[in-house]
Design a protein around this motif. Structure first.
Motif, PDB file in Angstrom:
ATOM      1  N   ALA A 142       0.833  -1.209   0.000  1.00 29.98           N
ATOM      2  CA  ALA A 142       0.000   0.000   0.000  1.00 29.98           C
ATOM      3  C   ALA A 142       0.865   1.255   0.000  1.00 29.98           C
ATOM      4  O   ALA A 142       0.563   2.237  -0.698  1.00 29.98           O
ATOM      5  CB  ALA A 142      -0.925  -0.007   1.214  1.00 29.98           C
ATOM      6  N   ASP A 143       1.972   1.228   0.778  1.00 29.79           N
ATOM      7  CA  ASP A 143       2.870   2.383   0.833  1.00 29.79           C
ATOM      8  C   ASP A 143       3.528   2.629  -0.519  1.00 29.79           C
ATOM      9  O   ASP A 143       3.656   3.778  -0.968  1.00 29.79           O
ATOM     10  CB  ASP A 143       3.945   2.169   1.901  1.00 29.79           C
ATOM     11  N   VAL A 144       3.974   1.562  -1.171  1.00 40.92           N
ATOM     12  CA  VAL A 144       4.608   1.674  -2.490  1.00 40.92           C
ATOM     13  C   VAL A 144       3.639   2.305  -3.482  1.00 40.92           C
ATOM     14  O   VAL A 144       3.986   3.240  -4.222  1.00 40.92           O
ATOM     15  CB  VAL A 144       5.081   0.296  -2.998  1.00 40.92           C
ATOM     16  N   GLU A 145       2.405   1.812  -3.504  1.00 42.57           N
ATOM     17  CA  GLU A 145       1.407   2.338  -4.446  1.00 42.57           C
ATOM     18  C   GLU A 145       1.097   3.808  -4.154  1.00 42.57           C
ATOM     19  O   GLU A 145       0.990   4.623  -5.075  1.00 42.57           O
ATOM     20  CB  GLU A 145       0.126   1.507  -4.372  1.00 42.57           C
ATOM     21  N   LEU A 146       0.978   4.156  -2.868  1.00 42.59           N
ATOM     22  CA  LEU A 146       0.663   5.530  -2.484  1.00 42.59           C
ATOM     23  C   LEU A 146       1.742   6.498  -2.958  1.00 42.59           C
ATOM     24  O   LEU A 146       1.440   7.552  -3.546  1.00 42.59           O
ATOM     25  CB  LEU A 146       0.515   5.622  -0.961  1.00 42.59           C
ATOM     26  N   LEU A 148       4.191   6.022  -5.302  1.00 42.11           N
ATOM     27  CA  LEU A 148       4.323   6.044  -6.763  1.00 42.11           C
ATOM     28  C   LEU A 148       3.210   6.869  -7.403  1.00 42.11           C
ATOM     29  O   LEU A 148       3.450   7.669  -8.311  1.00 42.11           O
ATOM     30  CB  LEU A 148       4.325   4.623  -7.327  1.00 42.11           C
ATOM     31  N   LYS A 149       1.985   6.687  -6.917  1.00 42.08           N
ATOM     32  CA  LYS A 149       0.869   7.472  -7.460  1.00 42.08           C
ATOM     33  C   LYS A 149       1.053   8.958  -7.138  1.00 42.08           C
ATOM     34  O   LYS A 149       0.782   9.823  -7.970  1.00 42.08           O
ATOM     35  CB  LYS A 149      -0.458   6.974  -6.889  1.00 42.08           C
ATOM     36  N   GLY A 150       1.511   9.244  -5.929  1.00 49.31           N
ATOM     37  CA  GLY A 150       1.718  10.636  -5.537  1.00 49.31           C
ATOM     38  C   GLY A 150       2.723  11.336  -6.422  1.00 49.31           C
ATOM     39  O   GLY A 150       2.602  12.537  -6.691  1.00 49.31           O
ATOM     40  N   GLU A 156      -0.663   1.268 -14.395  1.00 45.12           N
ATOM     41  CA  GLU A 156      -0.390   0.556 -15.649  1.00 45.12           C
ATOM     42  C   GLU A 156       1.099   0.514 -16.001  1.00 45.12           C
ATOM     43  O   GLU A 156       1.526  -0.334 -16.789  1.00 45.12           O
ATOM     44  CB  GLU A 156      -1.155   1.210 -16.806  1.00 45.12           C
ATOM     45  N   VAL A 157       1.905   1.435 -15.426  1.00 47.95           N
ATOM     46  CA  VAL A 157       3.331   1.476 -15.787  1.00 47.95           C
ATOM     47  C   VAL A 157       4.219   0.923 -14.675  1.00 47.95           C
ATOM     48  O   VAL A 157       5.441   0.930 -14.814  1.00 47.95           O
ATOM     49  CB  VAL A 157       3.777   2.917 -16.141  1.00 47.95           C
ATOM     50  N   PHE A 158       3.629   0.469 -13.568  1.00 47.57           N
ATOM     51  CA  PHE A 158       4.432  -0.015 -12.441  1.00 47.57           C
ATOM     52  C   PHE A 158       5.412  -1.118 -12.857  1.00 47.57           C
ATOM     53  O   PHE A 158       6.525  -1.199 -12.335  1.00 47.57           O
ATOM     54  CB  PHE A 158       3.535  -0.544 -11.324  1.00 47.57           C
ATOM     55  N   ASP A 159       4.992  -1.972 -13.777  1.00 46.45           N
ATOM     56  CA  ASP A 159       5.810  -3.130 -14.152  1.00 46.45           C
ATOM     57  C   ASP A 159       6.628  -2.897 -15.414  1.00 46.45           C
ATOM     58  O   ASP A 159       7.184  -3.846 -15.984  1.00 46.45           O
ATOM     59  CB  ASP A 159       4.911  -4.361 -14.331  1.00 46.45           C
ATOM     60  N   TRP A 202       2.176  17.294  -3.779  1.00 45.27           N
ATOM     61  CA  TRP A 202       2.082  16.019  -3.041  1.00 45.27           C
ATOM     62  C   TRP A 202       3.351  15.808  -2.225  1.00 45.27           C
ATOM     63  O   TRP A 202       3.284  15.403  -1.053  1.00 45.27           O
ATOM     64  CB  TRP A 202       1.886  14.847  -4.006  1.00 45.27           C
ATOM     65  N   LEU A 203       4.517  16.066  -2.831  1.00 45.00           N
ATOM     66  CA  LEU A 203       5.793  15.879  -2.131  1.00 45.00           C
ATOM     67  C   LEU A 203       5.885  16.815  -0.928  1.00 45.00           C
ATOM     68  O   LEU A 203       6.341  16.408   0.148  1.00 45.00           O
ATOM     69  CB  LEU A 203       6.959  16.127  -3.087  1.00 45.00           C
ATOM     70  N   GLU A 204       5.430  18.059  -1.088  1.00 46.57           N
ATOM     71  CA  GLU A 204       5.426  18.995   0.039  1.00 46.57           C
ATOM     72  C   GLU A 204       4.597  18.433   1.196  1.00 46.57           C
ATOM     73  O   GLU A 204       5.013  18.475   2.353  1.00 46.57           O
ATOM     74  CB  GLU A 204       4.829  20.336  -0.411  1.00 46.57           C
TER      75      GLU A 204
END
Length: 654
Positions: A142-146, A148-150, A156-159, A202-204
């Motif tokens: 869940a953390d990885v997805e959060l 990467l999306k942020g 669709e491009v994760f892999d 998002w990074l802020e």
């Protein structure tokens, strides 16, 4: 204490990069590292990361401090996928997980429940499970997805492997890994250079919610103000430490400088008066002892030395612009795909003389693509044209990289200059902070910021009235950005700028065009209005918009009572609007032709008018051409009108 520098000095080729600088980094510090290009900011990060060793002084660090460093020069495994890069932050978690699986497999076959070794396994798996939870193993996916999306990645491009992405997206993948790794000290070198506005915000927010110790180099004022609470300036080999965010540091620095100058003036005045007294009383025996006491007073006085200040800056303005037509650039129905990847779809756009336009939106949504299509740098479907007497000045993202590395800065400007301007090449270079021996430097040895300034210098060599700039602030320091913005505010032509720098765009543009879902939307307001409308600081709203977009896609699959899908209905309505506009244009043309022919007919019916017309030997051919064109326009009007009526009758398009 995490790290401390004490009288630290570093020399490159005999030149002092740092000369006895010192400061301490404590847990929870969020430090903005600022200074001119070439001042040594990136070098200082590399020193802390262990790339360099000090020539003098010391650097001490607390035990077991993990340092995460986002470099500008990335070295990554290009064959790994985006998600593999991100998950590599959890190497210890992965090792623990493997060991837990091994122990569970052993439990499945063992029956010696009372043995010491069995008890040791129970103790080990208990410790491992506790450590696994502490490191976030339970929420890893869940953390990885959060994260990467942020940072702008879609699932669709994760892999997809890293080698299929541009340098900017590779930097995002590495940034995701570092954020997930959660090192005790995070060093970020220009993290916003390849991020769009949404990802920056998002990074802020992500960094703001973290207790992580941070040191960041950035030329994005808004970003620094939002994520830092302390500022360290590097200038002329020295460091200056301020317990304040960037904007507060700027005012504090100015106040300190003013007080320092005032104190130095007062001291100089006191010294002068004392020296005059000494000269007056030195020769008098009765005052000799008094003169000696004054001399001792001067000897003991701590002289105030003003901090050296780098006052070099760019200084330029754009030439007066030739007047263009009202419509500067126009695009109708522009679509562009790269293979199977759709970038733009049916985009309509018009830029008028005097417009000051910002292109904003997520990376990959087609901002640079539309710019290149408008300027014929690439081909695309649809109609694209520049207006009458439009003279374009184009600063591309990779403009600085396109410079010939084997030419000197002087040769670069001379090669691009019109004949009458070559004699002024050195003076023009001086305006862009290339002075003295800098003119003979090869382009390949210039820093990113210096190349950017040289590319800007080239841009001024020709008169232009349509200035197009794609990410012009990348690699420019604060001062250079300020000068560029001030110059752009004085530019009297038409401006189109692609940028993610909110502070740079603020007050500079009056129209914002947002790129989203392969289409564009025009907002008649600057970047402040855009941010207010979109409320991008709240990422939950962004997620809600994503849900709405999915609902619209679902709605598009539905059909109405005529058996037409929602999407097709929209296309039919757009087609009808195009036919209506076409009819209006044809009707205007018919009216103009009929008026011209009627004028000629009236003249032919009048004796004097007839004589005047007959003076032109080409009159009758022109007369017949007008009549033939009128007949053709009448046929076109009839054809378009029939097509429009059939469309309305067949699909009930209102």
């Amino acid at each position: 204490m995490i790290l401390a520098l004490n009288k630290a000095s570093l020399f490159f080729g005999g030149r002092a990069i740092f000369d006895e600088i010192g400061f301490q980094i404590n847990p929870g510090d969020r430090i903005g590292l600022v200074g001119r290009n070439g001042a040594g900011k990136s070098t200082l990060l590399k020193l802390i990361a262990g790339d360099y060793s000090l020539d003098a002084g010391s650097m001490s660090m607390a035990k077991e401090v993990r340092i995460g460093f986002l470099r500008q020069d990335l070295k990554m495994d290009m064959h790994k996928t985006i998600v593999q890069i991100a998950r590599s932050a959890f190497e210890e978690v992965e090792r623990i997980n493997v060991r837990i699986e091994e122990i569970n497999a052993e439990f499945a076959v063992r029956t010696d429940y009372e043995s010491d070794s069995y008890g040791q396994l129970i103790s080990e798996i208990s410790d491992l499970s506790e450590r696994f939870g502490m490191l976030g193993g339970d929420s890893l996916d869940a953390d990885v997805e959060l994260v990467l999306k942020g940072l702008g990645f879609v699932p669709e491009v994760f892999d997809q492997p890293l080698n299929t992405f541009s340098g900017g997206w590779r930097m995002r993948a590495e940034l995701a890994r570092l954020l997930l790794q959660k090192p005790e000290l995070l060093l970020l070198d220009e993290p916003t250079n390849h991020l769009d506005i949404e990802s920056i915000m998002w990074l802020e927010k992500h960094l703001g919610e973290s207790s992580q110790t941070l040191m960041v180099v950035s030329h994005d004022r808004t970003f620094l103000d939002n994520v830092t609470n302390r500022t360290i300036e590097v200038s002329m080999g020295k460091s200056y430490d301020f317990n304040a965010s960037y904007s507060k540091y700027v005012s504090l620095r100015a106040e300190i400088r003013e007080k320092q100058i005032a104190a130095a003036k007062n001291q100089a005045k006191e010294i002068k008066q004392t020296e005059e007294l000494i000269e007056r009383f030195r020769a008098k025996a009765s005052k000799a002892s008094f003169a000696q006491s004054l001399i001792k007073k001067l000897d003991k006085m701590d002289r105030i030395e003003l901090d050296q200040e780098d006052t070099t800056s760019m200084n330029f303005k754009f030439q007066p612009t030739p007047r263009s037509g009202k419509v500067v650039a126009k695009a109708e129905g522009v679509s562009k795909s790269y293979g199977d990847k759709l970038v733009l779809r049916g985009v309509d756009l018009e830029v008028e003389r005097g417009d000051r336009v910002a292109f904003v939106g997520q990376n990959g949504q087609g901002k640079s693509t539309l710019v290149k299509a408008l300027l014929k740098e690439i081909t695309a479907e649809g109609t694209m044209e520049l207006g009458h007497n439009v003279q374009v000045g184009y600063f591309a993202q990779d403009q600085a990289d396109e410079l010939d590395g084997d030419r000197t800065t002087l040769q670069t400007i001379e090669d691009a200059s019109p004949e009458d301007m070559r004699k002024n090449a050195r003076s023009l270079l001086g305006s862009f902070m290339f002075r003295g021996e800098d003119a003979d430097k090869k382009v390949r040895v210039l820093s990113g910021g210096e190349r950017g300034r040289l590319a800007l210098c080239k841009l001024l060599l020709q008169p232009i009235n349509f200035l197009v700039m794609d990410e012009p602030t990348n690699h420019l320091d604060m001062n250079s950005k300020d000068v560029l913005k001030k110059s752009l505010l004085g530019f009297d032509g038409t401006l189109l700028v692609v940028s993610h720098d909110r502070e740079f765009l603020e007050g500079l543009v009056t129209k914002t065009i947002e790129f989203r879902d392969h289409e564009v939307k025009t907002l008649l307001g600057g970047i402040e209005f855009y941010l207010e409308q979109r409320k991008l600081e709240n990422m939950r709203e962004v997620e809600a918009k994503t849900a709405v977009a999915k609902a619209k896609k679902s709605e598009a699959k539905k059909v109405d009572e005529d058996g037409v899908s929602y999407k097709d209905r929209k296309q039919l309505e757009k087609h009808k609007r195009n036919l209506t506009r076409k009819l209006e244009k044809v009707e205007e043309e018919i009216e103009d032709l009929e008026a011209q022919i009627k004028t000629w007919d009236d003249q032919l019916a009048d004796a004097n008018g007839y004589i005047e017309l007959m003076k032109d030997a080409e009159f009758y051919p022109k007369y017949e051409q007008k009549k033939a064109k009128l007949e053709a326009e009448m046929e076109l009007w009839e054809k378009v009108n029939i097509e429009k009526e059939e469309l309305e009758q067949r699909y009930s398009v209102s």
